[in-house]
Design an enzyme around this catalytic site. Structure first.
Site, PDB file in Angstrom:
ATOM      1  N   GLY A  77      -4.611   0.450   4.995  1.00 56.34           N
ATOM      2  CA  GLY A  77      -3.467   0.449   6.294  1.00 56.34           C
ATOM      3  C   GLY A  77      -3.994  -0.471   7.418  1.00 56.34           C
TER       4      GLY A  77
ATOM      5  N   GLU B 145       9.881   1.513  10.923  1.00 63.02           N
ATOM      6  CA  GLU B 145      10.661   2.699  10.835  1.00 63.02           C
ATOM      7  C   GLU B 145       9.709   4.086  10.842  1.00 63.02           C
ATOM      8  OE1 GLU B 145      12.331   5.826   9.554  1.00 63.02           O
ATOM      9  OE2 GLU B 145      12.171   5.042   7.484  1.00 63.02           O
TER      10      GLU B 145
ATOM     11  N   CYS C 125      13.477  11.343   7.114  1.00 62.14           N
ATOM     12  CA  CYS C 125      13.152  10.718   8.656  1.00 62.14           C
ATOM     13  C   CYS C 125      14.663  10.888   9.431  1.00 62.14           C
ATOM     14  CB  CYS C 125      12.777   9.537   8.695  1.00 62.14           C
ATOM     15  SG  CYS C 125      13.504   8.276   7.465  1.00 62.14           S
TER      16      CYS C 125
ATOM     17  N   GLY D 186      -4.861   5.160   4.613  1.00 59.33           N
ATOM     18  CA  GLY D 186      -4.236   4.364   5.728  1.00 59.33           C
ATOM     19  C   GLY D 186      -5.300   3.901   6.780  1.00 59.33           C
TER      20      GLY D 186
ATOM     21  N   LYS E 256       0.904  -1.150  -0.117  1.00 58.67           N
ATOM     22  CA  LYS E 256      -0.020  -0.034  -0.028  1.00 58.67           C
ATOM     23  C   LYS E 256       0.971   1.283   0.060  1.00 58.67           C
ATOM     24  CE  LYS E 256      -1.601   2.721   3.130  1.00 58.67           C
ATOM     25  NZ  LYS E 256      -1.729   4.204   2.277  1.00 58.67           N
TER      26      LYS E 256
ATOM     27  N   GLU F 173       9.112  16.363  15.470  1.00 59.83           N
ATOM     28  CA  GLU F 173       9.613  16.333  14.002  1.00 59.83           C
ATOM     29  C   GLU F 173       8.769  17.155  13.134  1.00 59.83           C
ATOM     30  OE1 GLU F 173      10.996  12.442  11.149  1.00 59.83           O
ATOM     31  OE2 GLU F 173       8.854  12.269  12.169  1.00 59.83           O
TER      32      GLU F 173
END
Length: 477
Positions: A212, A250, A284, A208, A175, A382
Site C-alpha cells: 500500500g 472512503e 462503514c 499495507g 491491492k 468507529e
C-alpha cells in the site's frame, strides 16, 4: 464448495501473467467461522509494485486510445464472467469474511455485477465534449491508478474502483486486504478470460505498510484510491503528497439515524438495528447512533432489545449474522463493549462474552446500549462490530446537534412519517449519504463522505469523474 487451492494464490498477476513475487512471503487466509486456514496467499514487495506499475504504464499508452465501444465490450465480458462464476465469488467472500452465503449473494455480489454493467453503458461519456465560449472541454483518462481495497466489502470496493477506471481508459494495480483477497484472484481470472489487454489490470496482494505504501508513493502512479480506516487514509495521503497525485478516500464513519416523533417507531428501530447487525456490524455506513425522541425512548429500547435477541448467529441459511472477520477484530469489538459498560452506558442485551454454543469462530453477540451520551467512546469512535447505541433527544435542534457532533460524515439516516417530512432533517445533516425510511443503497448514485470520512465519490457518474482529467482547448474566436 469452491476449491481455493486451484487459485494461483502463490502468484501475482502482472502484465497478463501469473508471476512469482520478489518477496515470496505467504499469509494465511483464515475462515473466521471455523478458525481454519483456507489457503495461503503470497505477499508482494515494493519491487513487485515497481514491476506492476511499469506494466500498467506501458499498457496505458494504447488502452487510453481504445474506443468507448471496445471498453464497453470488455466491461460487459467481465460482468458475464462474474455471472458465470458467481458461486466462486460468493464462496470467496463468504469463507474469508464469514458472512453467511445466502446473505453474501445479495449483499456482496449482485450489486458489483450490476455496477460493472453500469459503467459499460457509460464509457461513451469519455467522448462527450462541451463548448464553453471559444473553448472546447474534452475528457481524458487520468492514467495509472493504484487501488487499495478493504476487507469488509471486498468485491464491492474492487468494482467501485476498477469498473469506472476501465471505463475511463485507465490502467491499474490492485491491492486487496490480506484478510479477504480471494475474490480478487477470481476476478483476475475473469479479467484474463475476458481478454483484457495485458498490463491494464495487475494484482499485487500484500501488507499495507509495504504494498500500500509503495503504491501511494510511486512516482508513476497518477491516482491512488483507498478504502479503509481514517488513520490509514491519512498515511496514504502523506505518502502520496510528494508526487502530487490525485487521492480519493472512503474512510470511517460513526453515522446517526434520527427517528422523528411522528415516525413508525417499530419499523424505524427494527430497520436501524438490522442495519447495524448485517455483515456483523462491519459496515462503514452503519447507523450506529440511533437518536430517538425522549418521550418514546423507553419503548425504542425495548424494541431494540427484541430485535437483537431475535438475531440468529452462524453461517447456515437461518443465520442473519456471521462471525467477525478476525480474532483481532473480535477482540477490538469486545473491548469497546467493555468500555461502554465502564463509561456508564446501560447494556440492554448482548455483551462481551462468547455467544452460547459458538465456542469456535470469532463471534460477538448483537449488542444494544442505552443511556448513551455523545461524549462516550462508544458514541464517538468507529467500533466496526454489531453494537448500536441509543441516544435520546428533546427536540429536533438537539437531534441535529448530536448527529453532527462527530469528526465523521460518511452516512446518516432519517426515519420520519414519510419521505417529504424527512427532507428538512436530511438537509441539516452533515454527511455524504442519507437513507430515508429504509431506502436502499443505489449503485447509480454517488457514494462518499464529508469531513474525516474521506473525499471523492464512488459509483454513479460521479464515480467515473474521479478518473477523468478535463482538458480545456482554446480555439480561435
Amino acid at each position: 464448495m469452491t476449491d481455493f487451492s486451484k487459485l494461483k494464490t502463490d502468484k501475482l498477476f502482472i502484465n497478463g501473467e501469473w508471476q512469482d513475487s520478489q518477496g515470496g512471503d505467504m499469509h494465511a487466509v483464515i475462515n473466521p467461522a471455523t478458525e481454519e486456514t483456507i489457503c495461503d496467499v503470497v505477499q508482494g514487495s515494493a519491487e513487485d509494485v515497481d514491476k506492476a506499475v511499469a506494466a500498467a504504464k506501458e499498457a496505458f499508452r494504447s488502452w487510453r486510445t481504445t474506443s468507448a465501444a471496445e471498453r464497453a465490450a470488455f466491461l460487459n465480458a467481465i460482468a458475464d464472467g462474474m455471472e458465470k462464476r458467481k458461486e466462486d465469488l460468493v464462496q470467496a467472500v463468504s469463507q474469508a469474511l464469514g458472512c453467511p452465503t445466502h446473505i453474501t449473494k445479495w449483499l456482496h455480489i449482485d450489486g458489483p455485477i450490476y455496477a460493472m454493467r453500469y459503467y459499460a453503458e457509460r464509457t461513451a461519456l469519455m467522448d462527450k465534449t462541451e463548448k464553453v465560449g471559444h473553448s472546447l472541454l474534452i475528457r481524458e483518462p487520468i492514467g495509472v491508478c493504484g487501488f487499495i481495497t478493504p476487507w469488509n466489502y471486498p468485491l464491492h470496493q474492487f468494482v467501485g474502483k476498477v469498473a469506472p477506471a476501465l471505463a475511463a481508459g485507465c490502467t491499474m494495480v490492485a491491492k486487496p486486504s490480506e484478510i479477504t483477497p480471494l475474490q480478487d484472484y477470481v476476478m483476475a481470472e475473469i479479467i484474463a478470460s475476458a481478454g483484457l489487454p495485458t498490463g491494464v489490470f495487475n494484482l499485487v496482494p500484500g501488507a499495507g505498510p509495504i504494498v500500500g505504501a509503495a503504491l501511494s508513493a510511486h512516482p508513476d502512479i497518477d491516482m491512488v484510491s483507498f478504502t479503509g480506516s481514517t488513520r490509514a487514509g491519512v498515511e496514504v495521503a502523506k505518502a502520496a503528497a510528494p508526487t502530487v497525485k490525485r487521492v480519493t478516500q472512503e474512510l470511517g464513519g460513526k453515522s446517526p439515524l434520527i427517528i422523528t416523533p411522528d415516525a413508525d417507531l417499530e419499523a424505524a428501530v427494527r430497520w436501524g438495528c438490522e442495519d447495524v447487525f448485517i455483515n456483523s456490524g462491519q459496515t462503514c455506513t452503519a447507523l450506529t447512533r440511533m437518536l430517538v425522541p425522549a418521550e418514546r425512548y423507553a419503548e425504542a429500547v425495548e424494541i431494540a432489545r427484541k430485535v437483537a435477541e431475535e438475531v440468529a448467529l452462524g453461517t447456515d441459511s437461518s443465520a442473519f449474522m456471521g462471525p467477525l472477520s478476525s480474532s483481532r477484530q473480535r477482540d477490538i469489538v469486545r473491548g469497546y463493549i467493555e468500555k461502554g459498560v465502564a463509561e456508564g452506558a446501560r447494556l440492554v442485551c448482548g455483551g462481551a462474552e462468547t455467544p452460547e454454543g459458538l465456542d469456535k469462530g470469532f463471534y460477538v453477540k448483537p449488542t444494544v446500549f442505552a443511556d448513551v451520551t455523545n461524549d462516550m467512546a462508544i458514541a464517538r469512535e468507529e467500533i466496526f462490530g454489531p453494537v448500536t447505541c441509543l441516544i435520546p433527544y428533546q427536540d429536533m435542534d438537539e437531534a441535529i446537534a448530536i448527529a453532527n457532533d462527530t469528526e465523521y460524515g460518511l452516512s446518516s439516516g432519517v426515519w420520519a412519517r414519510d419521505a417529504d417530512s424527512a427532507m428538512p432533517v436530511v438537509r441539516r445533516i452533515e454527511a455524504g449519504l442519507c437513507f430515508v425510511n429504509g431506502g436502499e443503497f443505489n449503485y447509480d448514485a454517488p457514494f462518499g463522505g464529508y469531513k474525516r470520512s474521506g473525499n471523492g465519490r464512488e459509483f454513479g457518474e460521479a464515480g467515473l469523474d474521479e478518473f477523468i482529467e478535463l482538458k480545456s482547448v482554446q480555439l480561435p474566436a
